[in-house]
Design a protein around this motif. Structure first.
Motif, PDB file in Angstrom:
ATOM      1  N   LEU A  58      25.264 -65.755 -39.949  1.00 37.73           N
ATOM      2  CA  LEU A  58      24.177 -65.814 -39.060  1.00 37.73           C
ATOM      3  C   LEU A  58      23.409 -64.690 -39.189  1.00 37.73           C
ATOM      4  CD1 LEU A  58      25.407 -67.674 -35.570  1.00 37.73           C
ATOM      5  CD2 LEU A  58      23.928 -68.548 -37.558  1.00 37.73           C
ATOM      6  N   PRO A  59      23.861 -63.428 -39.213  1.00 41.81           N
ATOM      7  CA  PRO A  59      22.885 -62.201 -39.599  1.00 41.81           C
ATOM      8  C   PRO A  59      22.210 -62.539 -40.845  1.00 41.81           C
ATOM      9  CG  PRO A  59      25.056 -61.657 -38.316  1.00 41.81           C
ATOM     10  CD  PRO A  59      25.273 -63.074 -38.818  1.00 41.81           C
ATOM     11  N   ASP A  60      22.659 -62.896 -41.934  1.00 37.81           N
ATOM     12  CA  ASP A  60      22.061 -63.071 -43.213  1.00 37.81           C
ATOM     13  C   ASP A  60      21.176 -64.191 -42.983  1.00 37.81           C
ATOM     14  OD1 ASP A  60      23.937 -61.274 -44.370  1.00 37.81           O
ATOM     15  OD2 ASP A  60      25.166 -62.885 -45.122  1.00 37.81           O
ATOM     16  N   LEU A  61      21.339 -65.219 -42.345  1.00 41.54           N
ATOM     17  CA  LEU A  61      20.323 -66.232 -41.951  1.00 41.54           C
ATOM     18  C   LEU A  61      19.162 -65.747 -41.517  1.00 41.54           C
ATOM     19  CD1 LEU A  61      20.873 -69.869 -40.683  1.00 41.54           C
ATOM     20  CD2 LEU A  61      19.154 -68.421 -39.672  1.00 41.54           C
ATOM     21  N   LEU A  62      19.213 -64.791 -40.158  1.00 41.48           N
ATOM     22  CA  LEU A  62      18.314 -64.394 -39.496  1.00 41.48           C
ATOM     23  C   LEU A  62      17.573 -63.328 -40.444  1.00 41.48           C
ATOM     24  CD1 LEU A  62      19.995 -63.681 -36.039  1.00 41.48           C
ATOM     25  CD2 LEU A  62      18.512 -65.596 -36.785  1.00 41.48           C
ATOM     26  N   THR A  63      18.227 -62.383 -41.201  1.00 38.32           N
ATOM     27  CA  THR A  63      17.478 -61.499 -41.904  1.00 38.32           C
ATOM     28  C   THR A  63      16.504 -62.304 -43.052  1.00 38.32           C
ATOM     29  OG1 THR A  63      19.389 -60.089 -42.097  1.00 38.32           O
ATOM     30  CG2 THR A  63      17.923 -59.798 -43.749  1.00 38.32           C
ATOM     31  N   PHE A  64      16.813 -63.301 -43.647  1.00 37.46           N
ATOM     32  CA  PHE A  64      16.256 -64.262 -44.521  1.00 37.46           C
ATOM     33  C   PHE A  64      14.814 -64.599 -43.640  1.00 37.46           C
ATOM     34  CE2 PHE A  64      14.679 -68.060 -46.499  1.00 37.46           C
ATOM     35  CZ  PHE A  64      14.793 -67.688 -47.699  1.00 37.46           C
ATOM     36  N   THR A  74      33.091 -70.213 -44.813  1.00 30.59           N
ATOM     37  CA  THR A  74      32.276 -70.680 -43.614  1.00 30.59           C
ATOM     38  C   THR A  74      30.897 -70.454 -43.940  1.00 30.59           C
ATOM     39  OG1 THR A  74      34.033 -70.410 -42.083  1.00 30.59           O
ATOM     40  CG2 THR A  74      31.808 -70.918 -41.255  1.00 30.59           C
ATOM     41  N   LEU A  75      29.833 -71.583 -44.075  1.00 33.07           N
ATOM     42  CA  LEU A  75      28.757 -71.252 -44.392  1.00 33.07           C
ATOM     43  C   LEU A  75      27.861 -71.949 -43.334  1.00 33.07           C
ATOM     44  CD1 LEU A  75      28.478 -72.622 -48.119  1.00 33.07           C
ATOM     45  CD2 LEU A  75      28.445 -70.101 -47.500  1.00 33.07           C
ATOM     46  N   TYR A  76      26.517 -71.220 -43.212  1.00 33.61           N
ATOM     47  CA  TYR A  76      25.659 -71.674 -42.110  1.00 33.61           C
ATOM     48  C   TYR A  76      24.301 -72.129 -42.864  1.00 33.61           C
ATOM     49  CZ  TYR A  76      28.802 -68.713 -39.319  1.00 33.61           C
ATOM     50  OH  TYR A  76      29.907 -68.445 -38.581  1.00 33.61           O
ATOM     51  N   ARG A  77      24.105 -73.440 -42.598  1.00 33.69           N
ATOM     52  CA  ARG A  77      22.960 -74.041 -43.448  1.00 33.69           C
ATOM     53  C   ARG A  77      21.852 -74.412 -42.260  1.00 33.69           C
ATOM     54  NH1 ARG A  77      24.749 -79.286 -46.145  1.00 33.69           N
ATOM     55  NH2 ARG A  77      24.482 -80.129 -43.876  1.00 33.69           N
ATOM     56  N   ILE A  78      20.537 -74.167 -42.832  1.00 37.33           N
ATOM     57  CA  ILE A  78      19.408 -74.386 -42.219  1.00 37.33           C
ATOM     58  C   ILE A  78      18.345 -74.968 -42.894  1.00 37.33           C
ATOM     59  CG2 ILE A  78      18.435 -72.089 -42.174  1.00 37.33           C
ATOM     60  CD1 ILE A  78      17.025 -72.619 -39.500  1.00 37.33           C
ATOM     61  N   GLY A  79      18.109 -76.353 -42.906  1.00 43.43           N
ATOM     62  CA  GLY A  79      17.298 -76.862 -43.882  1.00 43.43           C
ATOM     63  C   GLY A  79      18.132 -77.084 -45.321  1.00 43.43           C
ATOM     64  N   ASP A  80      17.633 -76.548 -46.381  1.00 44.10           N
ATOM     65  CA  ASP A  80      18.130 -76.674 -47.734  1.00 44.10           C
ATOM     66  C   ASP A  80      18.613 -75.087 -47.967  1.00 44.10           C
ATOM     67  OD1 ASP A  80      15.859 -75.522 -48.004  1.00 44.10           O
ATOM     68  OD2 ASP A  80      15.135 -76.670 -49.632  1.00 44.10           O
ATOM     69  N   LYS A 102      27.357 -75.430 -39.215  1.00 45.63           N
ATOM     70  CA  LYS A 102      28.315 -74.588 -39.608  1.00 45.63           C
ATOM     71  C   LYS A 102      29.317 -75.448 -40.375  1.00 45.63           C
ATOM     72  CE  LYS A 102      31.873 -71.373 -37.555  1.00 45.63           C
ATOM     73  NZ  LYS A 102      32.390 -70.707 -36.172  1.00 45.63           N
ATOM     74  N   ILE A 103      29.366 -74.985 -41.612  1.00 45.26           N
ATOM     75  CA  ILE A 103      30.204 -75.710 -42.768  1.00 45.26           C
ATOM     76  C   ILE A 103      31.307 -75.185 -43.056  1.00 45.26           C
ATOM     77  CG2 ILE A 103      30.007 -76.994 -44.759  1.00 45.26           C
ATOM     78  CD1 ILE A 103      26.863 -77.182 -44.383  1.00 45.26           C
ATOM     79  N   HIS A 104      32.528 -75.759 -42.823  1.00 43.86           N
ATOM     80  CA  HIS A 104      33.719 -75.023 -43.494  1.00 43.86           C
ATOM     81  C   HIS A 104      33.934 -75.728 -44.770  1.00 43.86           C
ATOM     82  CE1 HIS A 104      34.712 -73.429 -39.761  1.00 43.86           C
ATOM     83  NE2 HIS A 104      34.401 -74.535 -39.125  1.00 43.86           N
ATOM     84  N   ASN A 105      34.105 -74.827 -45.822  1.00 39.74           N
ATOM     85  CA  ASN A 105      34.201 -75.352 -47.149  1.00 39.74           C
ATOM     86  C   ASN A 105      35.244 -74.546 -47.798  1.00 39.74           C
ATOM     87  OD1 ASN A 105      33.981 -76.231 -50.023  1.00 39.74           O
ATOM     88  ND2 ASN A 105      32.051 -75.151 -50.596  1.00 39.74           N
ATOM     89  N   HIS A 106      36.483 -75.288 -47.668  1.00 37.61           N
ATOM     90  CA  HIS A 106      37.910 -74.396 -48.288  1.00 37.61           C
ATOM     91  C   HIS A 106      37.973 -73.340 -47.343  1.00 37.61           C
ATOM     92  CE1 HIS A 106      38.199 -77.166 -51.531  1.00 37.61           C
ATOM     93  NE2 HIS A 106      36.767 -76.828 -52.107  1.00 37.61           N
ATOM     94  N   ASP A 107      37.880 -72.155 -47.885  1.00 36.21           N
ATOM     95  CA  ASP A 107      38.606 -70.676 -47.315  1.00 36.21           C
ATOM     96  C   ASP A 107      37.191 -70.112 -46.686  1.00 36.21           C
ATOM     97  OD1 ASP A 107      37.759 -70.256 -49.827  1.00 36.21           O
ATOM     98  OD2 ASP A 107      39.328 -68.381 -49.713  1.00 36.21           O
ATOM     99  N   SER A 124      21.500 -72.164 -47.423  1.00 37.44           N
ATOM    100  CA  SER A 124      22.971 -71.824 -46.920  1.00 37.44           C
ATOM    101  C   SER A 124      23.168 -70.306 -46.865  1.00 37.44           C
ATOM    102  CB  SER A 124      23.807 -72.507 -47.606  1.00 37.44           C
ATOM    103  OG  SER A 124      23.561 -73.869 -47.797  1.00 37.44           O
ATOM    104  N   PHE A 125      23.669 -69.600 -45.927  1.00 32.86           N
ATOM    105  CA  PHE A 125      24.083 -68.373 -45.929  1.00 32.86           C
ATOM    106  C   PHE A 125      25.420 -68.226 -45.300  1.00 32.86           C
ATOM    107  CE2 PHE A 125      19.662 -69.373 -44.776  1.00 32.86           C
ATOM    108  CZ  PHE A 125      19.003 -68.382 -45.453  1.00 32.86           C
ATOM    109  N   ASP A 126      25.956 -66.877 -45.680  1.00 35.63           N
ATOM    110  CA  ASP A 126      27.487 -66.539 -45.424  1.00 35.63           C
ATOM    111  C   ASP A 126      27.571 -66.348 -43.965  1.00 35.63           C
ATOM    112  OD1 ASP A 126      28.190 -66.769 -47.956  1.00 35.63           O
ATOM    113  OD2 ASP A 126      27.804 -64.586 -48.522  1.00 35.63           O
TER     114      ASP A 126
END
Length: 306
Positions: A83-89, A71-77, A64-69, A79-81
């Protein structure tokens, strides 16, 4: 093609869980692509995507990465806005040997309310004594997330519930003690009419606005010491030398509130512990009046040999 609702967090998020427990759950599943998301044990705030592969369970760290304002969720290489977006992918793309197919089945665990709980935070789930709730996840030792019959979800205090046995319809739930105003019990009224040895009327404890019988999380956060009135009598076990004997109408000085339900206090010059279910805090009263009432109540008990 998506076979589950990625936005239904309660279906795939299992909260705090060890790697071993996650492995056991997923190895009991027969098909590939069954998964769950748990909290990372090594990095607070991160997650782990656990997936049943061919003959093993793979664990993929989600940072879970906080970048300014943002929050991104990174798995491997990737990144997603969210967790639902990550799972959908990963319902459309392979992780190792499989895409995500469905969340692992959660074992349904139900509890029944031992006491009323009103709640004090917007995240709380109020419930009544005897109400049956389904556990969604065990977030902490003393606070779990549960769902009621209406589908409402929120936090509940573990000490206020007990395991619900589906095989037994006769559930013995602790009865709610009767209540009344500070000085409204029959014993107090009788004592007020009697005369102490000095010839002066013995007043009952002051009438105050009190909390209801329902138990509130705010009780645990109350500034101590505080005063409470005994609403249910209790004679402790003769072998328990630290337990306090309680009589209805006694005013007790509460010095410590423990989440396990055994509180500590001082009554009639003795310090000890007692069940929190037997007392209710006194609000809107002058502490000096409470001290005086407690002293007078003790004096009355001595006069009448109670």
């Amino acid at each position: 093609m998506e076979t589950f609702d990625v936005n239904d967090e309660n279906s795939w998020y299992f909260g705090p869980m060890s790697r071993q427990d996650a492995t056991e759950i997923l190895m009991n599943e027969r098909e590939r692509g069954v998964f769950l998301v748990r909290d990372s044990k090594t990095i607070t705030g991160d997650y782990v995507l656990c997936v049943r592969e061919d003959t093993k369970v793979s664990n993929y760290i989600i940072n879970k990465i906080h970048n300014h304002d943002m929050t991104l969720y990174r798995i491997g290489d990737q990144s997603f806005d969210s967790l639902p977006d990550l799972l959908t992918f990963y319902t459309l793309h392979y992780l190792d040997t499989t895409p995500l197919r469905r969340p692992a089945a959660k074992k349904m665990e139900r509890v029944i309310g031992k006491f009323d709980f009103d709640g004090s935070d917007q995240d709380d789930l109020p419930f009544r004594r005897g109400e049956i709730l389904t556990i969604v996840r065990k977030d902490e030792d003393q606070w779990w997330t549960a769902k009621n019959a209406l589908g409402q979800i929120g936090q509940i205090p573990v000490p206020y519930v007990q395991k619900y046995d589906d095989s037994n319809e006769d559930h013995h739930v602790m009865e709610r003690p009767s209540s009344g105003n500070c000085g409204a019990s029959a014993n107090n009224i009788m004592r007020q009419q009697r005369v102490a040895s000095g010839g002066e009327p013995v007043p009952s404890p002051p009438a105050c606005h009190q909390l209801s019988n329902t138990l509130k999380k705010s009780d645990l956060n109350r500034k101590l010491p505080a005063y409470a009135r005994v609403k249910q009598a209790r004679v402790p076990n003769a072998y328990d030398k630290t337990a306090l004997k309680l009589e209805v109408g006694d005013i007790i000085k509460v010095t410590k509130t423990n989440i396990n339900g055994q509180w500590e206090g001082e009554l009639k010059g003795k310090k000890g512990h007692f069940p929190f279910t037997h007392v209710e805090f006194i609000d809107d009263c002058d502490p000096k009046d409470n001290v005086q009432a407690a002293d007078e109540h003790t004096h009355t008990n001595n006069d009448w040999g109670e």
